[in-house]
Write a protein that holds these residues in place. Sequence first.
Motif, PDB file in Angstrom:
ATOM      1  N   THR A  25       0.816  -1.222   0.000  1.00  0.00           N
ATOM      2  CA  THR A  25       0.000   0.000   0.000  1.00  0.00           C
ATOM      3  C   THR A  25       0.844   1.264   0.000  1.00  0.00           C
ATOM      4  OG1 THR A  25      -0.199   0.040   2.418  1.00  0.00           O
ATOM      5  CG2 THR A  25      -1.905  -1.139   1.185  1.00  0.00           C
ATOM      6  N   GLN A  26       2.088   1.173   0.470  1.00  0.00           N
ATOM      7  CA  GLN A  26       2.929   2.356   0.609  1.00  0.00           C
ATOM      8  C   GLN A  26       3.974   2.513  -0.498  1.00  0.00           C
ATOM      9  OE1 GLN A  26       4.538   1.979   4.572  1.00  0.00           O
ATOM     10  NE2 GLN A  26       2.655   2.722   5.530  1.00  0.00           N
ATOM     11  N   SER A  27       4.084   1.526  -1.378  1.00  0.00           N
ATOM     12  CA  SER A  27       5.133   1.547  -2.402  1.00  0.00           C
ATOM     13  C   SER A  27       4.556   1.819  -3.775  1.00  0.00           C
ATOM     14  CB  SER A  27       5.867   0.203  -2.428  1.00  0.00           C
ATOM     15  OG  SER A  27       6.444  -0.083  -1.192  1.00  0.00           O
ATOM     16  N   GLU A  28       5.475   2.132  -4.691  1.00  0.00           N
ATOM     17  CA  GLU A  28       5.117   2.335  -6.087  1.00  0.00           C
ATOM     18  C   GLU A  28       6.161   1.663  -6.968  1.00  0.00           C
ATOM     19  OE1 GLU A  28       4.821   6.504  -6.905  1.00  0.00           O
ATOM     20  OE2 GLU A  28       3.207   6.819  -5.466  1.00  0.00           O
ATOM     21  N   GLY A  29       5.805   1.466  -8.222  1.00  0.00           N
ATOM     22  CA  GLY A  29       6.749   0.952  -9.201  1.00  0.00           C
ATOM     23  C   GLY A  29       7.286  -0.425  -8.857  1.00  0.00           C
ATOM     24  N   ALA A  30       8.576  -0.600  -9.110  1.00  0.00           N
ATOM     25  CA  ALA A  30       9.226  -1.900  -8.891  1.00  0.00           C
ATOM     26  C   ALA A  30       9.169  -2.309  -7.422  1.00  0.00           C
ATOM     27  CB  ALA A  30      10.666  -1.856  -9.379  1.00  0.00           C
ATOM     28  N   GLU A  64       3.142  -3.362 -17.349  1.00  0.00           N
ATOM     29  CA  GLU A  64       3.033  -1.918 -17.578  1.00  0.00           C
ATOM     30  C   GLU A  64       4.390  -1.226 -17.497  1.00  0.00           C
ATOM     31  OE1 GLU A  64       0.217  -0.189 -14.872  1.00  0.00           O
ATOM     32  OE2 GLU A  64      -1.468  -1.312 -15.707  1.00  0.00           O
ATOM     33  N   LEU A  65       5.227  -1.655 -16.539  1.00  0.00           N
ATOM     34  CA  LEU A  65       6.519  -1.008 -16.336  1.00  0.00           C
ATOM     35  C   LEU A  65       7.649  -1.629 -17.149  1.00  0.00           C
ATOM     36  CD1 LEU A  65       6.566  -0.461 -12.457  1.00  0.00           C
ATOM     37  CD2 LEU A  65       6.233   1.248 -14.233  1.00  0.00           C
ATOM     38  N   GLY A  66       7.404  -2.772 -17.745  1.00  0.00           N
ATOM     39  CA  GLY A  66       8.476  -3.475 -18.449  1.00  0.00           C
ATOM     40  C   GLY A  66       9.503  -4.052 -17.486  1.00  0.00           C
ATOM     41  N   VAL A  68      10.974  -6.975 -16.125  1.00  0.00           N
ATOM     42  CA  VAL A  68      11.076  -8.383 -16.499  1.00  0.00           C
ATOM     43  C   VAL A  68      11.216  -9.290 -15.272  1.00  0.00           C
ATOM     44  CG1 VAL A  68      12.422 -10.074 -17.808  1.00  0.00           C
ATOM     45  CG2 VAL A  68      12.014  -7.803 -18.763  1.00  0.00           C
ATOM     46  N   LYS A  69      12.063  -8.911 -14.327  1.00  0.00           N
ATOM     47  CA  LYS A  69      12.247  -9.743 -13.134  1.00  0.00           C
ATOM     48  C   LYS A  69      10.935  -9.858 -12.361  1.00  0.00           C
ATOM     49  CE  LYS A  69      14.582 -10.080  -8.702  1.00  0.00           C
ATOM     50  NZ  LYS A  69      15.360  -9.377  -7.693  1.00  0.00           N
ATOM     51  N   GLY A  70      10.222  -8.766 -12.215  1.00  0.00           N
ATOM     52  CA  GLY A  70       8.938  -8.794 -11.501  1.00  0.00           C
ATOM     53  C   GLY A  70       7.938  -9.694 -12.188  1.00  0.00           C
ATOM     54  N   LYS A  71       7.909  -9.649 -13.508  1.00  0.00           N
ATOM     55  CA  LYS A  71       7.007 -10.491 -14.285  1.00  0.00           C
ATOM     56  C   LYS A  71       7.348 -11.969 -14.110  1.00  0.00           C
ATOM     57  CE  LYS A  71       5.327 -10.885 -19.041  1.00  0.00           C
ATOM     58  NZ  LYS A  71       5.435 -10.308 -20.393  1.00  0.00           N
ATOM     59  N   ALA A  72       8.629 -12.293 -14.173  1.00  0.00           N
ATOM     60  CA  ALA A  72       9.066 -13.685 -14.015  1.00  0.00           C
ATOM     61  C   ALA A  72       8.729 -14.222 -12.624  1.00  0.00           C
ATOM     62  CB  ALA A  72      10.569 -13.794 -14.273  1.00  0.00           C
ATOM     63  N   MET A  73       8.988 -13.417 -11.602  1.00  0.00           N
ATOM     64  CA  MET A  73       8.701 -13.854 -10.234  1.00  0.00           C
ATOM     65  C   MET A  73       7.201 -14.006 -10.022  1.00  0.00           C
ATOM     66  SD  MET A  73      11.719 -14.337  -9.303  1.00  0.00           S
ATOM     67  CE  MET A  73      11.473 -14.853  -7.627  1.00  0.00           C
ATOM     68  N   ALA A  74       6.406 -13.114 -10.599  1.00  0.00           N
ATOM     69  CA  ALA A  74       4.953 -13.203 -10.479  1.00  0.00           C
ATOM     70  C   ALA A  74       4.447 -14.512 -11.086  1.00  0.00           C
ATOM     71  CB  ALA A  74       4.289 -12.006 -11.147  1.00  0.00           C
ATOM     72  N   LEU A  75       4.960 -14.872 -12.254  1.00  0.00           N
ATOM     73  CA  LEU A  75       4.547 -16.133 -12.886  1.00  0.00           C
ATOM     74  C   LEU A  75       4.964 -17.339 -12.046  1.00  0.00           C
ATOM     75  CD1 LEU A  75       5.350 -15.372 -16.623  1.00  0.00           C
ATOM     76  CD2 LEU A  75       3.081 -15.696 -15.606  1.00  0.00           C
ATOM     77  N   LEU A  76       6.156 -17.292 -11.486  1.00  0.00           N
ATOM     78  CA  LEU A  76       6.633 -18.388 -10.646  1.00  0.00           C
ATOM     79  C   LEU A  76       5.738 -18.562  -9.422  1.00  0.00           C
ATOM     80  CD1 LEU A  76       8.824 -20.512  -9.980  1.00  0.00           C
ATOM     81  CD2 LEU A  76      10.061 -18.664  -8.807  1.00  0.00           C
ATOM     82  N   TYR A  77       5.476 -17.466  -8.717  1.00  0.00           N
ATOM     83  CA  TYR A  77       4.676 -17.553  -7.496  1.00  0.00           C
ATOM     84  C   TYR A  77       3.219 -17.879  -7.801  1.00  0.00           C
ATOM     85  CZ  TYR A  77       8.847 -15.517  -5.417  1.00  0.00           C
ATOM     86  OH  TYR A  77      10.132 -15.280  -5.023  1.00  0.00           O
ATOM     87  N   MET A  78       2.728 -17.415  -8.940  1.00  0.00           N
ATOM     88  CA  MET A  78       1.371 -17.771  -9.349  1.00  0.00           C
ATOM     89  C   MET A  78       1.281 -19.282  -9.578  1.00  0.00           C
ATOM     90  SD  MET A  78      -0.895 -16.130 -12.466  1.00  0.00           S
ATOM     91  CE  MET A  78       0.036 -14.617 -12.342  1.00  0.00           C
ATOM     92  N   SER A  79       2.318 -19.840 -10.180  1.00  0.00           N
ATOM     93  CA  SER A  79       2.318 -21.285 -10.428  1.00  0.00           C
ATOM     94  C   SER A  79       2.352 -22.067  -9.116  1.00  0.00           C
ATOM     95  CB  SER A  79       3.472 -21.688 -11.335  1.00  0.00           C
ATOM     96  OG  SER A  79       4.714 -21.613 -10.665  1.00  0.00           O
ATOM     97  N   PHE A  80       3.108 -21.586  -8.118  1.00  0.00           N
ATOM     98  CA  PHE A  80       3.121 -22.243  -6.807  1.00  0.00           C
ATOM     99  C   PHE A  80       1.709 -22.308  -6.239  1.00  0.00           C
ATOM    100  CE2 PHE A  80       7.660 -20.697  -5.490  1.00  0.00           C
ATOM    101  CZ  PHE A  80       8.237 -21.580  -6.365  1.00  0.00           C
TER     102      PHE A  80
END
Length: 90
Positions: A25-30, A64-66, A68-80
Amino acid sequence: MFIMLLCCQSALSQDRIESYRKQVTQSEGADKIDALNELALETSTSNNSESIEASKEAFRLSNELGYVKGKAMALLYMSFSETNAGQFGK
């Protein structure tokens, strides 16, 4: 002794979850994406729906931000979480 250890582990995990929720809630971006991914990982075995939602939001923001690391980690954790929930192939 073992039960006491489990109780302490559970309390520590809940503290981390609350900390990540606050960071989201307190952060933005990456930084926000990283907090969402940490929240997704931390809740992947205890709250699949929260974990999947955090992963999806991290994935969306990463696109949205491009970020790549965030996208990869999101897919990994979503799969878990989807595996733990038995949601194969979604």
